[in-house]
Enzyme design. Sequence first.
Site, PDB file in Angstrom:
ATOM      1  N   PRO A  96      11.408   3.047  -4.199  1.00 13.95           N
ATOM      2  CA  PRO A  96      11.520   1.496  -3.773  1.00 13.95           C
ATOM      3  C   PRO A  96      12.878   1.095  -3.307  1.00 13.95           C
ATOM      4  CG  PRO A  96      11.266   1.898  -6.198  1.00 13.95           C
ATOM      5  CD  PRO A  96      11.034   3.332  -5.608  1.00 13.95           C
ATOM      6  N   GLU A 123      10.453   5.862 -15.230  1.00 14.15           N
ATOM      7  CA  GLU A 123      11.358   4.952 -14.731  1.00 14.15           C
ATOM      8  C   GLU A 123      12.476   5.698 -13.645  1.00 14.15           C
ATOM      9  OE1 GLU A 123      11.773   1.805 -15.792  1.00 14.15           O
ATOM     10  OE2 GLU A 123      10.011   2.317 -16.817  1.00 14.15           O
ATOM     11  N   ARG A 161      -0.553  13.644  11.687  1.00 15.90           N
ATOM     12  CA  ARG A 161      -1.079  13.241  12.675  1.00 15.90           C
ATOM     13  C   ARG A 161      -0.427  13.183  14.143  1.00 15.90           C
ATOM     14  NH1 ARG A 161      -4.518   9.376  12.119  1.00 15.90           N
ATOM     15  NH2 ARG A 161      -4.389   8.287  14.206  1.00 15.90           N
ATOM     16  N   ASP A 176      -1.980   4.709  18.525  1.00 11.76           N
ATOM     17  CA  ASP A 176      -2.003   3.981  17.313  1.00 11.76           C
ATOM     18  C   ASP A 176      -1.417   2.864  17.389  1.00 11.76           C
ATOM     19  OD1 ASP A 176      -3.712   5.945  16.247  1.00 11.76           O
ATOM     20  OD2 ASP A 176      -2.179   7.033  15.455  1.00 11.76           O
TER      21      ASP A 176
END
Length: 259
Positions: A96, A123, A161, A176
């Site tokens: 993150p 963690e 893809r 897309d």
Amino acid sequence: MDVKQFDVVTLFPPMFEAISQFGITRRAGEEGRYQLHLWNPRDFTDDNYRTIDDRPYGGGPGMVMLADPMEKAVQAAKQRQLANGVEKPKVIYMSPQGRHLTHAVVMELVSQSGLIFLAGRYEGVDERLVRRQVDDEISIGDYVLSGGELAAMVVIDAIVRQLPGVLGDADSAEQDSFVNGLLDYPHYTRPEIYQGEPVPEVLMSGNHAHIKKWRLKQALGRTWLRRPDLLAARQLTKEESGLLAAFQADHKQEQDADK
């Protein structure tokens, strides 16, 4: 045909059956367009309990993944990729704290012949492993998952893809959402009238120039309504500005009619 090489260091290899056993990614793998190899760091431990985590120095909740078995797994993945012709495998830690995944980042990764994904748990992983082995950190959004596996699968799917020949229609990937900096236009299929709502007349006209212009107008309008930040980062052409203004006028007219 160049074969894209993917390796993932993960405590849960069976999770990646979602990639290898289903849909477009399954077919692309069977066609030999990419190879996916999974490494469980427990296989690189030295104790009878196959320990891969421990309490954090300094205290605090949770556990931290040990550097040594993770690094050995990464090194094994690198050796596999080198043996398959990858000159410099790139190690990516799904975190993150990493840079956000965008279409531009996906296309950057498409150009890499070999990628190694580090899927953390608990963690996180010992920071020394990150400093020693990780080349890049990527986040798929500002939220927390139970581990990096789902995030790694998102990145792999997005890359696969874009590989040549993976999608049946050569134009599919180019149309897309986000590829041209806009959201996708609305799509319709049979029946022609559903629950009293017909397919837009222009799509039934057979006039491909008019259809193309209508789709661009809808894409611009949807982006304006839902992701104005994307439009702010885009330099609109004279045609696009006109189409967006027409969409905005239509939208205001619809809102006024609903009052």
